[in-house]
Scaffold this motif. Structure first.
Motif, PDB file in Angstrom:
ATOM      1  N   GLY A   1       5.129  45.161  17.837  1.00 12.49           N
ATOM      2  CA  GLY A   1       4.317  44.003  18.184  1.00 12.49           C
ATOM      3  C   GLY A   1       3.795  44.033  19.604  1.00 12.49           C
ATOM      4  O   GLY A   1       2.906  43.247  19.949  1.00 12.49           O
ATOM      5  N   THR A   2       4.336  44.930  20.449  1.00 14.24           N
ATOM      6  CA  THR A   2       3.864  45.050  21.829  1.00 14.24           C
ATOM      7  C   THR A   2       3.077  46.334  22.058  1.00 14.24           C
ATOM      8  O   THR A   2       2.570  46.547  23.161  1.00 14.24           O
ATOM      9  N   GLU A   3       2.986  47.179  21.040  1.00 15.25           N
ATOM     10  CA  GLU A   3       2.294  48.451  21.200  1.00 15.25           C
ATOM     11  C   GLU A   3       0.791  48.224  21.375  1.00 15.25           C
ATOM     12  O   GLU A   3       0.241  47.222  20.899  1.00 15.25           O
ATOM     13  N   PRO A   4       0.080  49.103  22.085  1.00 15.63           N
ATOM     14  CA  PRO A   4      -1.369  48.935  22.254  1.00 15.63           C
ATOM     15  C   PRO A   4      -2.085  48.993  20.913  1.00 15.63           C
ATOM     16  O   PRO A   4      -1.687  49.742  20.014  1.00 15.63           O
ATOM     17  N   GLN A   5      -3.158  48.216  20.783  1.00 11.89           N
ATOM     18  CA  GLN A   5      -3.898  48.131  19.533  1.00 11.89           C
ATOM     19  C   GLN A   5      -5.257  48.819  19.603  1.00 11.89           C
ATOM     20  O   GLN A   5      -5.801  49.221  18.578  1.00 11.89           O
TER      21      GLN A   5
ATOM     22  N   ILE B   1      11.479  49.507  16.796  1.00 16.33           N
ATOM     23  CA  ILE B   1      10.812  50.383  17.753  1.00 16.33           C
ATOM     24  C   ILE B   1       9.742  51.193  17.031  1.00 16.33           C
ATOM     25  O   ILE B   1       9.980  51.736  15.948  1.00 16.33           O
ATOM     26  N   VAL B   2       8.556  51.264  17.624  1.00 14.83           N
ATOM     27  CA  VAL B   2       7.476  52.100  17.105  1.00 14.83           C
ATOM     28  C   VAL B   2       7.048  53.054  18.212  1.00 14.83           C
ATOM     29  O   VAL B   2       7.310  52.817  19.399  1.00 14.83           O
ATOM     30  N   HIS B   3       6.419  54.144  17.839  1.00 10.69           N
ATOM     31  CA  HIS B   3       5.983  55.146  18.810  1.00 10.69           C
ATOM     32  C   HIS B   3       4.474  55.346  18.706  1.00 10.69           C
ATOM     33  O   HIS B   3       3.920  55.378  17.603  1.00 10.69           O
TER      34      HIS B   3
END
Length: 331
Positions: A307-311, A260-262
């Motif tokens: 891997g799904t976080e906005p770039q 999980i990333v924030h």
């Protein structure tokens, strides 16, 4: 009921809290009758992230989520959460289901919420675990059945989004605003039925799940404005407060899975928060327009599966900051 379908699109359609859906007028026709769902605020909000839709309980987004998931699959998800048809309840076969047209008891909803705080594991709770006779011999045992309902990452995303309900959304005023910082984290969801006949608050900490339902025995309105946040929320808060005032050892934070990333995101684009987003928000506040048709939120520390976080930074407000600076200099 909305979180069960939101969990479905996270798992099946790979939505994220930053996925944007348009909040707009909808009209459906069932058996020759027109159904036009409305938000509680009786207005539409345009581009809306799943995060914002959860926090502010946007009805239009919930209808679209169930429609995208598919009605048959949505009902399967309800079944996975233990919400099934029985002798006293049928499940409507239309999109009104997304707004809670199915009946449920407080105990059923509490049981259905358990997977969100237990890594996606469903527990078939029973009012007793075993029955013994006077001599101590066991006569009957009710095994606790568990099954994986969703990935632990998606279960945490649901918890993170429902933390936002209490931190910023429909549960803030009655629960989050006065919740002691030294007490454990809370997540939850408000619920209000048509004509305010039922007011709900379903919430949980890392250790306890509490569901509050306020209603009359005979179905009639609680009164204008008697929403779940306003009526059931304070009861939920008082119960949780009493629990943690008496309890010495506490698990304060929800466990976070390793992948999980924030990120901080713009509530209008679902992309990474940028300086123009903040400047636009500040300008709206200065003009007294915050809450108008241009309304949107700044969302910080939003959880994503790695891997799904906005770039990319927000493209909607890109360049607006420079325009505002030019206007101010001309003034």
């Amino acid at each position: 009921i909305k979180p069960f379908f939101f969990a479905g699109v996270l798992e099946d359609l790979h939505y994220t809290p930053g996925t944007v859906i348009i909040d707009e007028e909808l009209v459906y026709y069932y058996a020759g009758e027109e159904w036009a769902p409305r938000n509680y605020e009786n207005r539409f909000f345009g581009p809306t992230t799943i995060q914002e839709a959860m926090e502010h309980s946007r009805n239009i987004i919930a209808v679209k989520v169930l429609n995208n998931l598919g009605l048959r699959r949505g009902i399967q998800w309800l079944n996975d959460f233990g919400l099934e048809e029985n002798h006293r309840r049928s499940i409507p076969r239309d999109l009104t289901l997304s707004l809670g047209s199915m009946d449920g008891t407080a105990l059923e909803i509490a049981r259905a919420y358990l997977p969100f705080s237990r890594d996606g594991i469903y527990i078939n709770t029973e009012p007793y675990s075993a029955i013994y006779d006077l001599s101590g011999e066991m006569l009957m045992r009710r095994p606790v059945q568990e099954r994986i309902n969703m990935s632990d990452e998606n279960a945490y995303l649901m918890t993170s989004m429902m933390q936002g309900v209490i931190q910023r959304g429909t549960g803030y005023e009655s629960v989050g605003a006065n919740w002691p910082s030294e007490f454990p984290e809370l997540a939850g969801k408000t619920g209000t039925t048509d004509k305010t006949t039922d007011a709900w608050f379903a919430g949980y900490s890392p250790e306890y799940t509490v569901v509050v339902l306020v209603a009359f025995d005979q179905k009639r309105s609680l009164g204008e404005g008697m929403s779940g946040g306003r009526v059931a929320g304070p009861i939920f808060r008082d119960i949780m407060y009493d629990i943690y005032e008496m309890q010495e050892t506490r698990q304060k934070e929800f466990p976070v899975p390793s992948r999980i990333v924030h990120r901080d995101i713009c509530g209008e684009s679902g992309q990474l928060l940028s300086r123009p987003c903040l400047e636009t928000r500040n300008e709206l506040i200065a003009r007294g327009q915050y809450g108008s048709e241009e309304y949107y939120h700044i969302y910080r520390d939003i959880a994503f599966k790695e891997g799904t976080e906005p770039q990319k930074e927000c493209e909607i407000h890109a360049g607006k900051g420079e325009d505002e600076e030019t206007d101010n200099s001309n003034d």
